[in-house]
Design a protein around this motif. Structure first.
Motif, PDB file in Angstrom:
ATOM      1  N   LEU A  52      27.887 -49.550  83.345  1.00 17.99           N
ATOM      2  CA  LEU A  52      28.450 -48.453  82.556  1.00 17.99           C
ATOM      3  C   LEU A  52      27.749 -48.335  81.206  1.00 17.99           C
ATOM      4  O   LEU A  52      27.460 -47.215  80.729  1.00 17.99           O
ATOM      5  N   ALA A  53      27.463 -49.470  80.574  1.00 13.50           N
ATOM      6  CA  ALA A  53      26.746 -49.423  79.291  1.00 13.50           C
ATOM      7  C   ALA A  53      25.334 -48.875  79.460  1.00 13.50           C
ATOM      8  O   ALA A  53      24.772 -48.254  78.536  1.00 13.50           O
ATOM      9  N   SER A  54      24.752 -49.067  80.639  1.00 12.63           N
ATOM     10  CA  SER A  54      23.392 -48.576  80.882  1.00 12.63           C
ATOM     11  C   SER A  54      23.338 -47.060  80.976  1.00 12.63           C
ATOM     12  O   SER A  54      22.258 -46.462  80.804  1.00 12.63           O
ATOM     13  N   VAL A  55      24.490 -46.429  81.248  1.00 13.69           N
ATOM     14  CA  VAL A  55      24.499 -44.965  81.398  1.00 13.69           C
ATOM     15  C   VAL A  55      24.112 -44.267  80.092  1.00 13.69           C
ATOM     16  O   VAL A  55      23.120 -43.514  80.039  1.00 13.69           O
ATOM     17  N   PRO A  56      24.845 -44.459  78.981  1.00 12.40           N
ATOM     18  CA  PRO A  56      24.438 -43.763  77.746  1.00 12.40           C
ATOM     19  C   PRO A  56      23.145 -44.312  77.158  1.00 12.40           C
ATOM     20  O   PRO A  56      22.333 -43.541  76.617  1.00 12.40           O
ATOM     21  N   ILE A  57      22.957 -45.636  77.269  1.00 12.38           N
ATOM     22  CA  ILE A  57      21.730 -46.212  76.709  1.00 12.38           C
ATOM     23  C   ILE A  57      20.512 -45.691  77.465  1.00 12.38           C
ATOM     24  O   ILE A  57      19.495 -45.292  76.866  1.00 12.38           O
ATOM     25  N   GLY A  58      20.581 -45.688  78.783  1.00  8.58           N
ATOM     26  CA  GLY A  58      19.461 -45.181  79.576  1.00  8.58           C
ATOM     27  C   GLY A  58      19.205 -43.707  79.337  1.00  8.58           C
ATOM     28  O   GLY A  58      18.042 -43.274  79.264  1.00  8.58           O
ATOM     29  N   ALA A  59      20.288 -42.935  79.229  1.00 10.83           N
ATOM     30  CA  ALA A  59      20.119 -41.497  78.974  1.00 10.83           C
ATOM     31  C   ALA A  59      19.463 -41.266  77.614  1.00 10.83           C
ATOM     32  O   ALA A  59      18.579 -40.400  77.473  1.00 10.83           O
ATOM     33  N   LEU A  60      19.872 -42.029  76.591  1.00 12.33           N
ATOM     34  CA  LEU A  60      19.292 -41.876  75.262  1.00 12.33           C
ATOM     35  C   LEU A  60      17.811 -42.274  75.266  1.00 12.33           C
ATOM     36  O   LEU A  60      16.961 -41.557  74.706  1.00 12.33           O
ATOM     37  N   ILE A  61      17.491 -43.413  75.910  1.00 13.46           N
ATOM     38  CA  ILE A  61      16.095 -43.866  75.951  1.00 13.46           C
ATOM     39  C   ILE A  61      15.235 -42.853  76.704  1.00 13.46           C
ATOM     40  O   ILE A  61      14.107 -42.524  76.282  1.00 13.46           O
ATOM     41  N   ALA A  62      15.750 -42.360  77.825  1.00 16.54           N
ATOM     42  CA  ALA A  62      14.978 -41.399  78.603  1.00 16.54           C
ATOM     43  C   ALA A  62      14.720 -40.126  77.803  1.00 16.54           C
ATOM     44  O   ALA A  62      13.607 -39.575  77.807  1.00 16.54           O
ATOM     45  N   THR A  63      15.750 -39.643  77.073  1.00 10.24           N
ATOM     46  CA  THR A  63      15.595 -38.411  76.296  1.00 10.24           C
ATOM     47  C   THR A  63      14.589 -38.614  75.173  1.00 10.24           C
ATOM     48  O   THR A  63      13.674 -37.791  74.955  1.00 10.24           O
ATOM     49  N   VAL A  64      14.731 -39.716  74.422  1.00 14.93           N
ATOM     50  CA  VAL A  64      13.819 -39.980  73.307  1.00 14.93           C
ATOM     51  C   VAL A  64      12.402 -40.167  73.819  1.00 14.93           C
ATOM     52  O   VAL A  64      11.420 -39.690  73.207  1.00 14.93           O
ATOM     53  N   TYR A  65      12.268 -40.840  74.971  1.00 13.37           N
ATOM     54  CA  TYR A  65      10.934 -41.091  75.516  1.00 13.37           C
ATOM     55  C   TYR A  65      10.259 -39.790  75.947  1.00 13.37           C
ATOM     56  O   TYR A  65       9.058 -39.586  75.704  1.00 13.37           O
ATOM     57  N   VAL A  66      11.018 -38.904  76.564  1.00 17.62           N
ATOM     58  CA  VAL A  66      10.437 -37.615  76.968  1.00 17.62           C
ATOM     59  C   VAL A  66      10.014 -36.812  75.741  1.00 17.62           C
ATOM     60  O   VAL A  66       8.925 -36.213  75.701  1.00 17.62           O
ATOM     61  N   LEU A  67      10.878 -36.800  74.709  1.00 21.90           N
ATOM     62  CA  LEU A  67      10.518 -36.083  73.480  1.00 21.90           C
ATOM     63  C   LEU A  67       9.299 -36.722  72.820  1.00 21.90           C
ATOM     64  O   LEU A  67       8.454 -36.025  72.237  1.00 21.90           O
ATOM     65  N   PHE A  68       9.227 -38.036  72.916  1.00 19.23           N
ATOM     66  CA  PHE A  68       8.089 -38.742  72.345  1.00 19.23           C
ATOM     67  C   PHE A  68       6.790 -38.312  73.031  1.00 19.23           C
ATOM     68  O   PHE A  68       5.777 -38.040  72.371  1.00 19.23           O
ATOM     69  N   LEU A  69       6.827 -38.233  74.351  1.00 13.60           N
ATOM     70  CA  LEU A  69       5.629 -37.834  75.069  1.00 13.60           C
ATOM     71  C   LEU A  69       5.282 -36.368  74.816  1.00 13.60           C
ATOM     72  O   LEU A  69       4.099 -36.003  74.686  1.00 13.60           O
ATOM     73  N   GLN A  70       6.295 -35.513  74.702  1.00 11.37           N
ATOM     74  CA  GLN A  70       6.046 -34.087  74.494  1.00 11.37           C
ATOM     75  C   GLN A  70       5.518 -33.797  73.095  1.00 11.37           C
ATOM     76  O   GLN A  70       4.754 -32.843  72.892  1.00 11.37           O
ATOM     77  N   SER A  71       5.911 -34.611  72.114  1.00 10.31           N
ATOM     78  CA  SER A  71       5.502 -34.344  70.724  1.00 10.31           C
ATOM     79  C   SER A  71       4.108 -34.868  70.420  1.00 10.31           C
ATOM     80  O   SER A  71       3.580 -34.619  69.335  1.00 10.31           O
ATOM     81  N   GLY A  72       3.563 -35.659  71.338  1.00 12.61           N
ATOM     82  CA  GLY A  72       2.204 -36.147  71.135  1.00 12.61           C
ATOM     83  C   GLY A  72       2.123 -37.486  70.467  1.00 12.61           C
ATOM     84  O   GLY A  72       1.073 -37.839  69.932  1.00 12.61           O
ATOM     85  N   GLY A  73       3.139 -38.227  70.397  1.00 11.12           N
ATOM     86  CA  GLY A  73       3.075 -39.554  69.803  1.00 11.12           C
ATOM     87  C   GLY A  73       4.087 -39.739  68.697  1.00 11.12           C
ATOM     88  O   GLY A  73       4.991 -38.924  68.488  1.00 11.12           O
ATOM     89  N   PHE A  74       3.901 -40.795  67.922  1.00 14.21           N
ATOM     90  CA  PHE A  74       4.867 -41.111  66.865  1.00 14.21           C
ATOM     91  C   PHE A  74       4.854 -40.077  65.743  1.00 14.21           C
ATOM     92  O   PHE A  74       5.904 -39.739  65.192  1.00 14.21           O
ATOM     93  N   ASP A  75       3.680 -39.572  65.396  1.00  9.10           N
ATOM     94  CA  ASP A  75       3.621 -38.592  64.307  1.00  9.10           C
ATOM     95  C   ASP A  75       4.365 -37.327  64.676  1.00  9.10           C
ATOM     96  O   ASP A  75       5.164 -36.800  63.886  1.00  9.10           O
ATOM     97  N   GLY A  76       4.125 -36.831  65.849  1.00 11.47           N
ATOM     98  CA  GLY A  76       4.826 -35.616  66.264  1.00 11.47           C
ATOM     99  C   GLY A  76       6.319 -35.841  66.414  1.00 11.47           C
ATOM    100  O   GLY A  76       7.132 -34.979  66.091  1.00 11.47           O
TER     101      GLY A  76
END
Length: 420
Positions: free
Chosen positions: A100-124
């Motif tokens: 159950l704890a993995s549900v929100p944590i995994g969703a948050l990590i997945a969302t941040v990771y996708v945004l990270f890849l879409q923005s072009g890295g840490f700067d974006g």
């Protein structure tokens, strides 16, 4: 925690893991890391029912490798859904809460990771976060919120479905346990009924054999002493012995037939209903024959009654007969026959009080032979019939007192006091 699975279950899980691995292999790999990530997810898929905790840990480790290598989301990540399902459906309490704890944590990590890849890295990504915080780029942050909610809903749905399966399985096991307990209770009741019936038969056997042998011994002794002086009295004693023995043999045959019927009863049926074999049982009308039989053995017996006679059931009449039989047999064996015995019936409004008043021999009362169970058996009969029983010395005599409710009684039973 390693769960016990059958071979077919293990085979099914292994086949599913291999199919998932082969299906991903068809698409090809961009490197060794992608291949091992797929192997890790396939391993988690295989272990999800065998050990949900290890499967969840393996899935997190595989995701961590994927994130560290900056690999894009992959179809192999779909294995996370059955793993979350398994944590709720088959895992222990700790594993279930970890899922159950993995549900929100995994969703948050997945969302941040996708945004990270879409923005072009840490700067974006840093620039995007600053825009969202200042409210200058709401539309830029909206996809992240939507992605988080969607991922949390997808992960959460998998976990909830697993929890529903676990709840259904627990309810099914509970119903099975109730059915098993009910079956065991029914078996126990049947065993108790059979044991009670055998105890009743043993009690009746004791009454029949003890009474008959006491009469036979008394008549045999009397006939032996009277053989020379009064041959006719000796012949009468022998006739009484023969009659008593035949009657006892008939009663014993009936009791043995009842016992045999209990032993031959079908274990799967309610033996308590068949344990009582239809056979004639002694009633109050048979008391005169019993008393005459014991009078012929030398006992002086007086029978008195007071009050209008009331109706008694067959079981109550049998109790009275057996208690009178046991009491008179005890007088013949342990009492003083010269003093005599008084059998009294006091018929009251809702009860009948039976008293058997007899003499004492030395200091030992009637029915109190060493290691005997006469008084205990009489008391048990009285209690089972809804009455009460008392026995003890009153002056120089021994009195047995039985109180039984009649069929017109409105109360369970009326307790009578021993006469002075």
């Amino acid at each position: 925690m390693i769960r016990s699975l059958s071979r077919p279950q293990l085979l099914v899980d292994a086949v599913m893991a291999v199919i998932a691995l082969l299906a991903r292999t068809v698409l090809g790999y961009d490197g060794a890391v992608a291949f091992w990530m797929t192997v890790g997810m396939a391993g988690a898929l295989f272990l999800r029912r065998l050990s949900p905790g290890i499967a969840l840990g393996l899935a997190w480790c595989t995701v961590a490798v994927q994130l560290s290598a900056s690999l894009p989301p992959d179809i192999a990540n779909a294995a996370v859904l059955p793993v979350l399902f398994a944590t709720a459906a088959y895992g222990s309490r700790t594993v279930r809460w970890a899922g159950l704890a993995s549900v929100p944590i995994g969703a948050l990590i997945a969302t941040v990771y996708v945004l990270f890849l879409q923005s072009g890295g840490f700067d974006g990504l840093t620039s995007l976060v600053l825009q969202i915080r200042t409210g200058e780029a709401f539309q830029a942050g909206a996809p992240g919120v939507i992605g988080f909610v969607s991922a949390a809903a997808l992960f959460g749905l998998s976990w909830v479905l697993g929890l529903l399966v676990a709840t259904w399985r627990t309810a099914r096991d509970g119903r099975a346990a109730l059915r098993s307990a009910a079956a065991e209770q029914a078996d126990a009741r049947r065993e108790v009924a059979v044991e009670q019936e055998r105890t009743r038969i043993a009690r009746d056997m004791h009454d029949v054999v003890a009474h008959s042998l006491a009469v036979v011994i008394a008549q045999a002794d009397g006939g032996r002493y009277a053989r020379a002086a009064d041959p006719e009295a000796a012949n009468e004693a022998f006739r009484t012995i023969a009659s008593t023995a035949r009657s006892a043999l008939a009663d014993v045959r009936v009791l043995l037939g009842q016992l045999r019927a209990n032993d031959d009863a079908d274990p799967g049926s309610d033996r308590s209903d068949r344990s009582v074999v239809a056979a004639p049982q002694p009633t109050l009308d048979d008391l005169d024959r019993l008393i005459d039989q014991l009078r012929a053995s030398g006992l002086m017996i007086e029978r008195i009654a007071s009050g209008p006679t009331a109706a008694l059931g067959p079981g109550q009449q049998l109790v009275i007969y057996r208690i009178v039989q046991e009491s008179l047999t005890n007088v013949l064996r342990h009492g003083d026959s010269a003093i005599g015995v008084r059998i009294g019936f006091s018929w009251e409004a809702h009860a009948v009080i039976l008293t058997v008043d007899s003499g004492l021999r030395g200091s030992r009362p009637v029915g109190a032979a060493p290691h005997g169970h006469g008084l205990d058996g009489m008391r048990e009969r009285a209690v089972l019939a809804g009455g009460s029983f008392e026995a003890g010395e009153v002056g120089d005599r021994f009195v047995v007192c039985l109180t039984l409710p009649t069929l017109t009684a409105s109360l369970p039973h009326t307790r009578g006091a021993m006469p002075a």
